[in-house]
Design a protein around this motif. Sequence first.
Motif, PDB file in Angstrom:
ATOM      1  N   HIS A 140       0.884  -1.151   0.000  1.00 14.06           N
ATOM      2  CA  HIS A 140       0.000   0.000   0.000  1.00 14.06           C
ATOM      3  C   HIS A 140       0.933   1.214   0.000  1.00 14.06           C
ATOM      4  CE1 HIS A 140      -3.049  -2.912   1.047  1.00 14.06           C
ATOM      5  NE2 HIS A 140      -2.463  -3.180   2.189  1.00 14.06           N
ATOM      6  N   PRO A 141       1.223   1.784  -1.167  1.00 10.88           N
ATOM      7  CA  PRO A 141       2.331   2.752  -1.276  1.00 10.88           C
ATOM      8  C   PRO A 141       2.140   4.064  -0.535  1.00 10.88           C
ATOM      9  CG  PRO A 141       1.140   2.555  -3.355  1.00 10.88           C
ATOM     10  CD  PRO A 141       0.630   1.464  -2.475  1.00 10.88           C
ATOM     11  N   PHE A 142       0.904   4.535  -0.386  1.00 11.56           N
ATOM     12  CA  PHE A 142       0.727   5.803   0.313  1.00 11.56           C
ATOM     13  C   PHE A 142       0.958   5.628   1.808  1.00 11.56           C
ATOM     14  CE2 PHE A 142      -1.240   9.400   2.317  1.00 11.56           C
ATOM     15  CZ  PHE A 142      -1.034  10.452   1.446  1.00 11.56           C
ATOM     16  N   GLU A 143       0.361   4.562   2.376  1.00 15.65           N
ATOM     17  CA  GLU A 143       0.496   4.322   3.818  1.00 15.65           C
ATOM     18  C   GLU A 143       1.822   3.674   4.193  1.00 15.65           C
ATOM     19  OE1 GLU A 143      -3.974   3.666   2.971  1.00 15.65           O
ATOM     20  OE2 GLU A 143      -2.081   3.174   1.994  1.00 15.65           O
ATOM     21  N   TYR A 147      -0.117   7.663  -4.741  1.00 16.22           N
ATOM     22  CA  TYR A 147       1.211   8.264  -4.657  1.00 16.22           C
ATOM     23  C   TYR A 147       2.122   7.416  -3.783  1.00 16.22           C
ATOM     24  CZ  TYR A 147       4.734  11.781  -3.288  1.00 16.22           C
ATOM     25  OH  TYR A 147       5.896  12.458  -3.029  1.00 16.22           O
ATOM     26  N   TYR A 148       3.362   7.222  -4.207  1.00 13.85           N
ATOM     27  CA  TYR A 148       4.344   6.511  -3.394  1.00 13.85           C
ATOM     28  C   TYR A 148       4.907   7.508  -2.390  1.00 13.85           C
ATOM     29  CZ  TYR A 148       8.496   3.699  -2.235  1.00 13.85           C
ATOM     30  OH  TYR A 148       9.475   2.992  -1.586  1.00 13.85           O
ATOM     31  N   ASN A 149       4.384   7.437  -1.200  1.00 13.07           N
ATOM     32  CA  ASN A 149       4.720   8.381  -0.131  1.00 13.07           C
ATOM     33  C   ASN A 149       6.026   7.955   0.532  1.00 13.07           C
ATOM     34  OD1 ASN A 149       4.443  10.460   1.720  1.00 13.07           O
ATOM     35  ND2 ASN A 149       2.865   9.438   2.921  1.00 13.07           N
ATOM     36  N   LYS A 150       7.085   7.926  -0.255  1.00 11.27           N
ATOM     37  CA  LYS A 150       8.343   7.285   0.120  1.00 11.27           C
ATOM     38  C   LYS A 150       8.914   7.789   1.442  1.00 11.27           C
ATOM     39  CE  LYS A 150      12.895   6.098  -1.762  1.00 11.27           C
ATOM     40  NZ  LYS A 150      13.802   6.229  -2.927  1.00 11.27           N
ATOM     41  N   ASP A 151       8.865   9.082   1.671  1.00 13.03           N
ATOM     42  CA  ASP A 151       9.429   9.663   2.896  1.00 13.03           C
ATOM     43  C   ASP A 151       8.415   9.759   4.025  1.00 13.03           C
ATOM     44  OD1 ASP A 151      11.905  10.018   1.629  1.00 13.03           O
ATOM     45  OD2 ASP A 151      11.232  11.903   0.744  1.00 13.03           O
ATOM     46  N   GLY A 152       7.160   9.391   3.732  1.00 17.00           N
ATOM     47  CA  GLY A 152       6.127   9.444   4.751  1.00 17.00           C
ATOM     48  C   GLY A 152       5.767  10.844   5.197  1.00 17.00           C
ATOM     49  N   LYS A 153       6.066  11.829   4.365  1.00 14.91           N
ATOM     50  CA  LYS A 153       5.841  13.226   4.763  1.00 14.91           C
ATOM     51  C   LYS A 153       4.448  13.740   4.418  1.00 14.91           C
ATOM     52  CE  LYS A 153      10.724  14.568   4.445  1.00 14.91           C
ATOM     53  NZ  LYS A 153      11.694  15.477   3.767  1.00 14.91           N
ATOM     54  N   ILE A 154       3.741  13.007   3.551  1.00 15.68           N
ATOM     55  CA  ILE A 154       2.429  13.479   3.115  1.00 15.68           C
ATOM     56  C   ILE A 154       1.332  12.799   3.929  1.00 15.68           C
ATOM     57  CG2 ILE A 154       0.876  13.740   1.148  1.00 15.68           C
ATOM     58  CD1 ILE A 154       3.520  15.294   0.956  1.00 15.68           C
ATOM     59  N   THR A 155       0.396  13.608   4.395  1.00 22.80           N
ATOM     60  CA  THR A 155      -0.751  13.089   5.131  1.00 22.80           C
ATOM     61  C   THR A 155      -2.018  13.418   4.363  1.00 22.80           C
ATOM     62  OG1 THR A 155       0.381  13.427   7.246  1.00 22.80           O
ATOM     63  CG2 THR A 155      -2.015  13.139   7.313  1.00 22.80           C
ATOM     64  N   ALA A 156      -2.827  12.408   4.099  1.00 26.04           N
ATOM     65  CA  ALA A 156      -4.080  12.637   3.378  1.00 26.04           C
ATOM     66  C   ALA A 156      -5.088  13.301   4.311  1.00 26.04           C
ATOM     67  CB  ALA A 156      -4.636  11.322   2.859  1.00 26.04           C
ATOM     68  N   PRO A 157      -5.832  14.310   3.831  1.00 23.88           N
ATOM     69  CA  PRO A 157      -6.841  14.971   4.670  1.00 23.88           C
ATOM     70  C   PRO A 157      -7.894  14.009   5.197  1.00 23.88           C
ATOM     71  CG  PRO A 157      -6.421  16.242   2.678  1.00 23.88           C
ATOM     72  CD  PRO A 157      -5.729  14.924   2.502  1.00 23.88           C
ATOM     73  N   GLY A 186       6.953  13.019  -7.971  1.00 24.33           N
ATOM     74  CA  GLY A 186       7.275  11.731  -7.372  1.00 24.33           C
ATOM     75  C   GLY A 186       6.688  10.596  -8.186  1.00 24.33           C
ATOM     76  N   TRP A 187       6.726   9.401  -7.636  1.00 26.66           N
ATOM     77  CA  TRP A 187       6.217   8.223  -8.325  1.00 26.66           C
ATOM     78  C   TRP A 187       4.724   8.039  -8.054  1.00 26.66           C
ATOM     79  CZ3 TRP A 187       8.626   5.588 -12.011  1.00 26.66           C
ATOM     80  CH2 TRP A 187      10.021   5.685 -12.102  1.00 26.66           C
ATOM     81  N   TRP A 188       3.989   7.796  -9.135  1.00 23.35           N
ATOM     82  CA  TRP A 188       2.550   7.545  -9.049  1.00 23.35           C
ATOM     83  C   TRP A 188       2.233   6.205  -9.705  1.00 23.35           C
ATOM     84  CZ3 TRP A 188      -1.248  10.704  -6.840  1.00 23.35           C
ATOM     85  CH2 TRP A 188      -0.771  11.927  -6.346  1.00 23.35           C
ATOM     86  N   GLY A 189       1.396   5.430  -9.025  1.00 22.60           N
ATOM     87  CA  GLY A 189       0.986   4.138  -9.554  1.00 22.60           C
ATOM     88  C   GLY A 189      -0.434   4.183 -10.076  1.00 22.60           C
ATOM     89  N   PHE A 190      -0.656   3.544 -11.219  1.00 27.72           N
ATOM     90  CA  PHE A 190      -1.981   3.440 -11.836  1.00 27.72           C
ATOM     91  C   PHE A 190      -2.309   1.958 -11.954  1.00 27.72           C
ATOM     92  CE2 PHE A 190      -0.004   7.337 -13.172  1.00 27.72           C
ATOM     93  CZ  PHE A 190      -1.014   8.280 -13.112  1.00 27.72           C
ATOM     94  N   ALA A 191      -3.402   1.537 -11.333  1.00 29.95           N
ATOM     95  CA  ALA A 191      -3.778   0.123 -11.321  1.00 29.95           C
ATOM     96  C   ALA A 191      -5.189  -0.039 -11.858  1.00 29.95           C
ATOM     97  CB  ALA A 191      -3.689  -0.447  -9.907  1.00 29.95           C
ATOM     98  N   ALA A 192      -5.304  -0.654 -13.026  1.00 33.77           N
ATOM     99  CA  ALA A 192      -6.608  -0.925 -13.630  1.00 33.77           C
ATOM    100  C   ALA A 192      -7.010  -2.343 -13.266  1.00 33.77           C
ATOM    101  CB  ALA A 192      -6.533  -0.764 -15.149  1.00 33.77           C
ATOM    102  N   LEU A 193      -8.130  -2.479 -12.565  1.00 32.97           N
ATOM    103  CA  LEU A 193      -8.512  -3.760 -11.978  1.00 32.97           C
ATOM    104  C   LEU A 193      -9.662  -4.429 -12.720  1.00 32.97           C
ATOM    105  CD1 LEU A 193      -8.400  -2.616  -8.247  1.00 32.97           C
ATOM    106  CD2 LEU A 193      -6.543  -3.544  -9.640  1.00 32.97           C
ATOM    107  N   ASN A 194      -9.500  -5.724 -12.931  1.00 35.07           N
ATOM    108  CA  ASN A 194     -10.562  -6.543 -13.515  1.00 35.07           C
ATOM    109  C   ASN A 194     -10.575  -7.896 -12.798  1.00 35.07           C
ATOM    110  OD1 ASN A 194     -11.760  -5.198 -16.100  1.00 35.07           O
ATOM    111  ND2 ASN A 194      -9.554  -4.808 -16.243  1.00 35.07           N
TER     112      ASN A 194
END
Length: 258
Positions: free
Chosen positions: A53-56, A186-196, A221-229
Amino acid sequence: MIKKQVALITIFCALSFFFAGTGLAHFGMIIPSDSMVMQDDNKNIKIRLSFSHPFELSGMELVKPDICKVMANGKKIDLINELKKTEVMGHTAWIIDYSVKMPGVYMFYMTPKPYWEPAEDCYIIHYTKTVVTAFGDDEGWDEEIGLKTEIIPLSKPFGLYTGNIFQGIVKLDGKPVPYAEVEVEYYNKDGKITAPTDYMVTQTIKADKNGVFTYAAPKGGWWGFAALNTSDKKMLFKGVEKDVEIGAVIWVKFHDMK
């Protein structure tokens, strides 16, 4: 009375855990140390493969993938024997030391072994890729690898400024998927971003009738796009047939303008 209160608290905690867990999006990850290798750059790049889970920054175990290759200048090169075990987010991951020797576009990709997710009662397979360009050659960035499900970029998947539009076509068995659902994180690599709010950890967009989706990244930064089926084939878990979530994943880096 006390027993009733304890029971209610237990149910509340269980539900809280359940709903919190459902907000976590899974992403196969392939992150290179450099996505644009120039003449004066280090020609040896590191490619890290993980599942998280890249953001968390919550990692999961990634056993050695079934397939790990790079497609460059029309050729597919097997990298499975080059994988070395490492850790990402405290869990098993893999790393490749790759030497870029020729100009061209390098598409690194993997097919992982199916991952059993009890919270969703299904298996997960994320066909994951990223694109690296080298020495000024940028031809072929929109070529198809031919994965079971794949995101084909309509925008160059490198050299993007923050705020630029990124577009891709979601394909399954080589055909566009109308109105495909695409999770973006978003890949929150440094853990500095907090989602509202938890709603903003993973953003969800939908492709149009031609399978084309559009997104503008608000931060570098790095962003992941995942298309799910859901696969048309099921897998057995303890003798019971279960659904298989198949994801087409691409990782793209955006750069803040300075």
